[in-house]
Design a protein around this motif. Structure first.
Motif, PDB file in Angstrom:
ATOM      1  N   UNK A 268      51.267  30.005  78.710  1.00  0.00           N
ATOM      2  CA  UNK A 268      50.596  29.378  79.856  1.00  0.00           C
ATOM      3  C   UNK A 268      49.090  29.610  79.832  1.00  0.00           C
ATOM      4  N   UNK A 269      48.607  30.336  78.827  1.00  0.00           N
ATOM      5  CA  UNK A 269      47.176  30.539  78.677  1.00  0.00           C
ATOM      6  C   UNK A 269      46.628  31.768  79.349  1.00  0.00           C
ATOM      7  N   UNK A 270      47.512  32.667  79.790  1.00  0.00           N
ATOM      8  CA  UNK A 270      47.072  33.909  80.435  1.00  0.00           C
ATOM      9  C   UNK A 270      47.029  35.006  79.386  1.00  0.00           C
ATOM     10  N   UNK A 271      45.852  35.597  79.214  1.00  0.00           N
ATOM     11  CA  UNK A 271      45.685  36.618  78.182  1.00  0.00           C
ATOM     12  C   UNK A 271      46.285  37.939  78.641  1.00  0.00           C
ATOM     13  N   UNK A 272      47.163  38.494  77.825  1.00  0.00           N
ATOM     14  CA  UNK A 272      47.784  39.791  78.085  1.00  0.00           C
ATOM     15  C   UNK A 272      47.662  40.630  76.824  1.00  0.00           C
ATOM     16  N   UNK A 273      47.168  41.828  76.960  1.00  0.00           N
ATOM     17  CA  UNK A 273      47.076  42.724  75.821  1.00  0.00           C
ATOM     18  C   UNK A 273      48.469  43.223  75.464  1.00  0.00           C
ATOM     19  N   UNK A 274      48.851  43.089  74.201  1.00  0.00           N
ATOM     20  CA  UNK A 274      50.166  43.551  73.758  1.00  0.00           C
ATOM     21  C   UNK A 274      50.051  44.046  72.328  1.00  0.00           C
TER      22      UNK A 274
END
Length: 327
Positions: A268-274
């Protein structure tokens, strides 16, 4: 040295920086110790015993390693890496391709294995699981605490830091090579609860599972473990569809049975650090504002799971029809 802060899950932002491999040395059979320094001589991130970092070894090849140096030394970061022939390629890259003078991207440090105040400490290490215990032992020794270490391994020659620990701490350290003494006698070690004792264990999954069983009758919160592979059965359970509402982004997304929250959020275009995407490193830990998580990580304590304040969105799911996350 280049560095920058990257936004990830709302619980935390982390630092990435480039470091130079200053020294690579074999410290036991199949174990390489890596010493990193900043490229420009500047200070490196601070850390405390139990912390680990991500090494971004190559595109798509990110691995977590415990820091085993001196937290007071701001000029170096040290890790030790066991060659795992049947692993996923990270250790082979370190042993076969990484050379002194190479630049490596480092993310972190982060710490889900921190020392807690206690009257006394019992450290149980298996194989390469000794790495986070090395700075822990130094810290509790410096604090004048009562402690002991039981260190198991396949053979003496495979046990990194064995001589260093024995020379420095004497009979506080019990070295138990399996080919000489068999498996660790956990019944003798943990059969009787010792009030006021914090037990720390790091090592292969069979050891961790055995120590968890042996400590089942100890007071809650006694045992502290760290894993770099998922706990057996951690991802078992039903896989129903549910919704996630992203409170910061203003999106509501459907999570189907065959996908993770992380993959849906990223799409969805939401940046999440993983990083690990296995529920072991804690990078994607996300605040839960509403709803009931179905925790499938190998990191949170029972108390943290019961609180339901955060979750690892790379593997965990929902027990309620909707979760509201701080993303």
């Amino acid at each position: 040295m280049t560095a920058g802060t990257i936004a990830g899950a709302a619980v935390r932002a982390e630092t990435e920086l480039d470091v130079v491999l200053a020294r690579k040395e074999i410290v036991a059979d199949g174990v390489a110790r890596l010493t990193f320094r900043s490229g420009d001589g500047g200070p490196l991130p601070s850390w405390e015993p139990g912390a680990h970092v991500d090494l971004l070894l190559a595109p798509g090849l990110v691995r977590q390693y415990s820091l085993c140096g001196d937290p007071a030394d701001a000029t170096t970061l040290r890790v030790a890496v066991l060659r795992e022939p049947d692993g996923r390629g990270g250790s082979r890259h370190v042993h076969d391709r990484l050379a002194e003078g190479d630049t490596v991207r480092v993310r972190g440090p982060r710490n889900h294995f921190a020392l807690v105040p206690a009257e006394r400490y019992l450290f149980v290490a298996g194989g390469i699981g000794i790495t986070p215990i090395v700075p822990m032992a130094a810290a509790v020794q410096a604090a004048g605490a009562d402690w002991r270490l039981v260190y198991g391994g396949r053979t003496r020659s495979s046990m990194a830091f064995r001589e260093e620990l024995c020379d420095r701490y004497g009979d506080r350290v019990s070295v138990r090579p399996q080919d000489e003494t068999g498996l660790l006698d956990l019944d003798a070690l943990l059969g009787e609860p010792a009030p006021g004792t914090a037990v720390y264990c790091c090592g292969p999954e069979p050891l961790l599972a055995a120590v968890e069983r042996a400590c089942a009758h100890w007071p809650p919160g006694t045992l502290h473990t760290e894993r770099f592979a998922p706990k057996a059965g951690a991802d078992d359970g039903p896989r129903e569809a549910f919704e996630v509402e992203l409170a910061v982004s203003g999106l509501t997304l459907a999570v189907p049975p065959d996908r993770s929250i992380l993959s849906v959020v990223e799409e969805a275009g939401v940046q999440v650090l993983s990083s690990c995407q296995e529920g072991t490193c804690g990078t994607c830990e996300t605040v839960v504002l509403d709803g009931t998580p179905d925790h499938r990580d190998s990191l949170l304590t029972d108390e943290e799971r019961a609180a339901g304040d955060t979750m690892m969105i790379c593997v965990s799911r929902a027990r309620s029809p909707r979760l509201v996350l701080e993303l």
